[in-house]
Design a protein around this motif. Structure first.
Motif, PDB file in Angstrom:
ATOM      1  N   LYS A  36      -0.220  67.421  21.359  1.00 40.65           N
ATOM      2  CA  LYS A  36      -0.425  66.013  21.021  1.00 40.65           C
ATOM      3  C   LYS A  36       0.491  65.086  21.811  1.00 40.65           C
ATOM      4  CE  LYS A  36      -2.145  66.739  16.298  1.00 40.65           C
ATOM      5  NZ  LYS A  36      -1.905  66.482  14.858  1.00 40.65           N
ATOM      6  N   ARG A  37       1.709  65.543  22.086  1.00 43.51           N
ATOM      7  CA  ARG A  37       2.685  64.673  22.732  1.00 43.51           C
ATOM      8  C   ARG A  37       2.594  64.671  24.252  1.00 43.51           C
ATOM      9  NH1 ARG A  37       7.246  63.188  19.827  1.00 43.51           N
ATOM     10  NH2 ARG A  37       7.792  62.083  21.759  1.00 43.51           N
ATOM     11  N   LEU A  38       2.280  65.806  24.854  1.00 50.46           N
ATOM     12  CA  LEU A  38       2.410  65.915  26.308  1.00 50.46           C
ATOM     13  C   LEU A  38       1.125  66.264  27.048  1.00 50.46           C
ATOM     14  CD1 LEU A  38       5.861  67.725  26.626  1.00 50.46           C
ATOM     15  CD2 LEU A  38       5.369  65.290  26.776  1.00 50.46           C
ATOM     16  N   VAL A  39       0.083  66.678  26.342  1.00 49.46           N
ATOM     17  CA  VAL A  39      -1.166  67.017  27.020  1.00 49.46           C
ATOM     18  C   VAL A  39      -2.107  65.811  26.968  1.00 49.46           C
ATOM     19  CG1 VAL A  39      -3.184  68.524  27.029  1.00 49.46           C
ATOM     20  CG2 VAL A  39      -0.922  69.476  26.539  1.00 49.46           C
ATOM     21  N   TRP A  40      -2.578  65.406  28.132  1.00 50.85           N
ATOM     22  CA  TRP A  40      -3.405  64.202  28.265  1.00 50.85           C
ATOM     23  C   TRP A  40      -4.878  64.605  28.299  1.00 50.85           C
ATOM     24  CZ3 TRP A  40      -4.420  62.118  33.776  1.00 50.85           C
ATOM     25  CH2 TRP A  40      -5.312  61.048  33.737  1.00 50.85           C
ATOM     26  N   ARG A  41      -5.646  64.059  27.356  1.00 46.73           N
ATOM     27  CA  ARG A  41      -7.091  64.277  27.325  1.00 46.73           C
ATOM     28  C   ARG A  41      -7.751  63.178  28.133  1.00 46.73           C
ATOM     29  NH1 ARG A  41     -10.674  68.397  26.830  1.00 46.73           N
ATOM     30  NH2 ARG A  41     -12.716  67.622  26.169  1.00 46.73           N
ATOM     31  N   THR A  42      -8.357  63.528  29.243  1.00 47.76           N
ATOM     32  CA  THR A  42      -8.903  62.536  30.161  1.00 47.76           C
ATOM     33  C   THR A  42     -10.281  62.061  29.724  1.00 47.76           C
ATOM     34  OG1 THR A  42     -10.077  64.104  31.580  1.00 47.76           O
ATOM     35  CG2 THR A  42      -7.729  63.782  32.014  1.00 47.76           C
ATOM     36  N   ASN A  43     -10.709  60.948  30.326  1.00 53.81           N
ATOM     37  CA  ASN A  43     -12.067  60.447  30.106  1.00 53.81           C
ATOM     38  C   ASN A  43     -13.102  61.361  30.752  1.00 53.81           C
ATOM     39  OD1 ASN A  43     -11.103  58.151  28.796  1.00 53.81           O
ATOM     40  ND2 ASN A  43     -10.944  56.978  30.695  1.00 53.81           N
ATOM     41  N   GLU A  44     -12.632  62.262  31.592  1.00 51.34           N
ATOM     42  CA  GLU A  44     -13.536  63.143  32.332  1.00 51.34           C
ATOM     43  C   GLU A  44     -13.892  64.406  31.569  1.00 51.34           C
ATOM     44  OE1 GLU A  44     -11.273  61.133  33.946  1.00 51.34           O
ATOM     45  OE2 GLU A  44     -13.093  60.088  34.567  1.00 51.34           O
ATOM     46  N   GLY A  45     -13.326  64.560  30.369  1.00 53.43           N
ATOM     47  CA  GLY A  45     -13.725  65.688  29.529  1.00 53.43           C
ATOM     48  C   GLY A  45     -12.856  66.920  29.636  1.00 53.43           C
ATOM     49  N   PHE A  46     -11.704  66.823  30.268  1.00 51.41           N
ATOM     50  CA  PHE A  46     -10.786  67.962  30.321  1.00 51.41           C
ATOM     51  C   PHE A  46      -9.356  67.477  30.086  1.00 51.41           C
ATOM     52  CE2 PHE A  46     -11.460  66.478  34.678  1.00 51.41           C
ATOM     53  CZ  PHE A  46     -10.164  66.294  35.141  1.00 51.41           C
ATOM     54  N   SER A  47      -8.474  68.405  29.829  1.00 53.29           N
ATOM     55  CA  SER A  47      -7.081  68.073  29.518  1.00 53.29           C
ATOM     56  C   SER A  47      -6.197  68.289  30.736  1.00 53.29           C
ATOM     57  CB  SER A  47      -6.580  68.938  28.354  1.00 53.29           C
ATOM     58  OG  SER A  47      -7.305  68.654  27.172  1.00 53.29           O
ATOM     59  N   VAL A  48      -5.148  67.488  30.820  1.00 55.22           N
ATOM     60  CA  VAL A  48      -4.165  67.605  31.897  1.00 55.22           C
ATOM     61  C   VAL A  48      -2.811  67.912  31.276  1.00 55.22           C
ATOM     62  CG1 VAL A  48      -2.952  66.389  33.745  1.00 55.22           C
ATOM     63  CG2 VAL A  48      -5.409  66.044  33.423  1.00 55.22           C
ATOM     64  N   ARG A  49      -2.201  68.984  31.744  1.00 53.90           N
ATOM     65  CA  ARG A  49      -0.907  69.400  31.219  1.00 53.90           C
ATOM     66  C   ARG A  49       0.228  68.663  31.923  1.00 53.90           C
ATOM     67  NH1 ARG A  49      -3.168  74.361  32.230  1.00 53.90           N
ATOM     68  NH2 ARG A  49      -1.448  75.003  33.600  1.00 53.90           N
ATOM     69  N   PRO A  50       1.421  68.660  31.344  1.00 50.75           N
ATOM     70  CA  PRO A  50       2.533  67.915  31.955  1.00 50.75           C
ATOM     71  C   PRO A  50       3.133  68.599  33.171  1.00 50.75           C
ATOM     72  CG  PRO A  50       3.266  69.004  29.956  1.00 50.75           C
ATOM     73  CD  PRO A  50       1.777  69.182  30.011  1.00 50.75           C
ATOM     74  N   PHE A  51       2.865  69.887  33.377  1.00 53.17           N
ATOM     75  CA  PHE A  51       3.374  70.547  34.570  1.00 53.17           C
ATOM     76  C   PHE A  51       2.447  71.699  34.961  1.00 53.17           C
ATOM     77  CE2 PHE A  51       4.974  73.207  31.197  1.00 53.17           C
ATOM     78  CZ  PHE A  51       5.092  74.483  31.732  1.00 53.17           C
ATOM     79  N   TYR A  52       2.467  71.999  36.259  1.00 58.20           N
ATOM     80  CA  TYR A  52       1.658  73.101  36.787  1.00 58.20           C
ATOM     81  C   TYR A  52       2.526  73.957  37.692  1.00 58.20           C
ATOM     82  CZ  TYR A  52      -2.470  70.700  35.035  1.00 58.20           C
ATOM     83  OH  TYR A  52      -3.388  70.109  34.207  1.00 58.20           O
ATOM     84  N   ARG A  53       2.113  75.215  37.826  1.00 58.93           N
ATOM     85  CA  ARG A  53       2.862  76.168  38.644  1.00 58.93           C
ATOM     86  C   ARG A  53       1.921  76.922  39.573  1.00 58.93           C
ATOM     87  NH1 ARG A  53       7.851  77.679  36.981  1.00 58.93           N
ATOM     88  NH2 ARG A  53       7.466  79.912  37.288  1.00 58.93           N
ATOM     89  N   GLN A  54       2.485  77.650  40.505  1.00 59.57           N
ATOM     90  CA  GLN A  54       1.680  78.358  41.489  1.00 59.57           C
ATOM     91  C   GLN A  54       0.655  79.280  40.834  1.00 59.57           C
ATOM     92  OE1 GLN A  54       3.975  80.510  44.365  1.00 59.57           O
ATOM     93  NE2 GLN A  54       2.220  80.897  45.690  1.00 59.57           N
ATOM     94  N   GLU A  55       1.005  79.855  39.723  1.00 59.86           N
ATOM     95  CA  GLU A  55       0.096  80.782  39.049  1.00 59.86           C
ATOM     96  C   GLU A  55      -1.194  80.099  38.594  1.00 59.86           C
ATOM     97  OE1 GLU A  55       2.050  80.974  34.641  1.00 59.86           O
ATOM     98  OE2 GLU A  55       3.344  81.374  36.361  1.00 59.86           O
TER      99      GLU A  55
END
Length: 619
Positions: A36-55
């Motif tokens: 709820k605090r850090l994951v962004w639900r986009t208008n495009e229908g998917f979620s964006v996390r606050p960080f990403y890694r090579q994996e």
């Protein structure tokens, strides 16, 4: 001593696992929900996390491809040069030619000639228009309402008369009957006859092999309020409709695919727009590949980008320059073929030389000073952008398949599926703007209340009417700021500009914060704002408001003080002005019981509330 020059950077530091990052984030959240605090639900229908890694990139299959290689995620060429385009409305061929020749000395290398009057499409005018524009490094684009075949024939004949190599001339003809049907609601002929005509255009266009003579105007979807995923999916659907219709008429997959150009809008969602172009190339390559073309060259997507109109504003119009600058960056980093940056004032008047020059220079800054054209696919390898590319591609492909299941774009449009999807997205965007969950600077937040714009507006520019339904229901091209602008313009035309008086009282921090909030709130309607440092008593504040001949008095204080202060202000003010309480105090129900009706706070729908006040003030 060992040579460390070829050792990995920071190799002396142990790697940090994803779980270690999550443990640290969880500890810092102190019990708050991560999703709820850090994951962004986009208008495009998917979620964006606050960080990403090579994996996160391990599932992606296209990462080994190079620029210019199938599926062209990283671009269709091995450089990042794009054409700087400016359109010219042709009212007089000689004047349009003179302007074109000047533009070619100003950094423009893609000219767009727009014929609004079909009668001007003559051999003599085409000859005059193209006089001395001889370089094959200049892209030439043409648009007219109906006479595209005639226009194409005349242009081809003129190139031959100039002894130009017709297989080297680059450009396009903006012929898009499906797009016209989408925004116009009807088509001149039956679909079958229209597609027959498209096939004739394509056959004629073979004489200019580097021309695209069928355009997919995906920008219409974005300018009607669609999401990025919808714009991409529906654009691909239109492109596939043209491919299907052309190949069924005996035109090869290679010829059909190579003649299609996509005109896509670019909005202010910076990283999403970069990813959209990358995802679009990948999906288009997959679609064309299913038609079994000879070789992979036909699978390349040619994309012209144009800065969006949906997010542009009449008020505080210079902010439009900031919007178009990030949009131009997205388009160029994303690998567009050509780009039009619309002048900052284009949405409300015919721009002058100053506006056009600034728009050109915005692209030239990216090329000549920022060297954006020197690096191919600069976003490659970015965990974030690569993930966005994959997410947009996944969601757009789902929607594309949903359209195909309905029989293709034309069937889905006739059914109303396309329109319903876009209406829903536009409605969500409008609600977000109305409640200020999305910000249009200078329009629904931080307005310049002293700004007057009515005299600067060309009414015909902002009063576009959606055509009535004919063969299909048309989608409505719109701007997000329209309803707020209607409020401001109504205020300008009113016989008396409403005056809003800030009755600041009590707790210093709360009264200042709420007066600032309230000033921004009512300023969005163009009301005059009278702020104050504070009054020793509520009675003194009311007296000052009455003396100032205020139409609205906003009580700005703390929640605790409202229980006593608001009834005093309401009783003393009487019918002299409308009392508004800034905030949502616990005593709201008690205050309403005493006759106080109006409250504004961060949860208020700003647009609807201001429309209500305009009604009360008979504006």
């Amino acid at each position: 001593m060992a040579d460390k020059s070829n050792q990995p950077l920071f190799s002396e530091f142990p790697p940090v696992s994803t779980q270690a990052w999550m443990d640290k984030i969880t500890a810092d959240l102190k019990g708050a929900d991560f999703e709820k605090r850090l994951v962004w639900r986009t208008n495009e229908g998917f979620s964006v996390r606050p960080f990403y890694r090579q994996e996160d990139l391990e599932p992606l299959k296209y990462l080994d491809s190079l620029p210019g290689e199938f599926p062209f995620v990283r671009g269709t060429k091995t450089c990042n040069k794009w054409f700087v385009r400016q359109d010219i409305v042709v009212k007089d061929a000689a004047a349009a030619n003179a302007k074109a020749l000047v533009l070619l000395t100003k950094g423009v290398d893609s000219l767009g000639f727009v014929f609004e009057d079909e009668a001007l499409v003559t051999a003599e005018n085409i000859k005059t228009l193209l006089k001395n524009i001889l370089s094959n490094d200049v892209e030439l684009n043409f648009k007219t309402r109906h006479g595209n075949k005639k226009l194409l024939q005349l242009v081809t004949e003129e190139f031959k008369a100039q002894n130009r190599k017709t297989d080297e001339v680059k450009g396009s003809v903006d012929f898009d009957p499906i797009g016209n049907l989408t925004i116009g609601g009807k088509i001149c002929e039956t679909i079958e006859k229209s597609m027959d005509y498209v096939a004739e255009i394509v056959t004629e266009g073979k004489k200019l092999p580097l021309f695209q003579v069928v355009n997919v105007n995906g920008r219409y979807f974005g300018n009607a309020g669609s999401s990025i995923v919808q714009e991409l999916a529906f654009s691909l659907s239109v492109g596939n409709e043209y491919l299907s219709q052309l190949t069924s008429r005996g035109i090869s997959a290679n010829d059909a695919a190579k003649t299609i150009r996509f005109n896509l809008g670019v909005g202010s969602n910076y990283f999403m727009e970069i990813a959209k172009l990358r995802a679009g190339r990948m999906l288009w390559a997959a679609i064309v590949n299913e038609y079994k073309p000879a070789g992979r060259e036909a699978c390349k997507m040619v994309v012209h980008c144009e800065t969006s109109e949906f997010n542009k504003t009449v008020f505080d119009p210079y902010v439009n320059m900031l919007r178009t600058q990030t949009e131009a960056m997205s388009a160029s980093i994303g690998g567009c073929h050509s780009l039009t940056v619309q002048p900052f004032d284009n949405v409300f008047r015919d721009s002058n030389e100053t506006g056009e020059r600034i728009a050109r220079n915005q692209q030239l800054l990216l090329k000549e000073e920022s060297y954006f054209d020197k690096i191919v696919d600069p976003s490659a390898g970015s965990y974030y952008i690569e993930t966005l590319t994959d997410s947009i591609a996944t969601e757009a492909w789902k929607l594309f398949l949903a359209v195909e299941e309905k029989g293709g774009y034309l069937s889905a449009l006739k059914e109303g599926f396309i329109q319903a999807q876009i209406k829903e997205s536009a409605s969500q965007k409008s609600k977000a703007l109305a409640s200020r969950r999305e910000v249009l600077l200078g329009t629904n937040q931080y307005p310049n209340t002293s700004e007057v714009m009515a005299s600067a507006i060309d009414a015909a520019k902002i009063s576009k009417q959606t055509p009535a339904a004919g063969d299909v229901e048309p989608i409505r091209l719109m701007r997000g700021a329209e309803e707020f602008e209607a409020l401001r313009l109504a205020t300008e035309k009113a016989s008396k500009r409403p005056k809003v008086f800030m009755l600041t009282y009590g707790n210093l921090a709360m009264r200042l914060a709420r007066s600032q909030f309230s000033g921004n709130f009512f300023g969005c309607a163009g009301y005059e704002i009278v702020d104050n440092l504070g009054f020793a008593t509520v009675e003194a504040g009311v007296d000052a408001a009455i003396n100032a001949k205020a139409d609205i008095v906003v009580l700005c204080s703390s929640d605790e003080e409202y229980a006593d202060a608001a009834p005093v202000a309401f009783e003393k003010l009487g019918n002299n002005a409308i009392l508004v309480v800034a905030g949502a105090p616990a005593c709201t129900d008690d205050l309403k019981a005493k006759g106080i009706e109006h409250f504004i706070n961060v949860k208020s729908n700003v647009l609807e509330t201001l429309q209500g006040f305009n009604s009360l003030l008979k504006i």
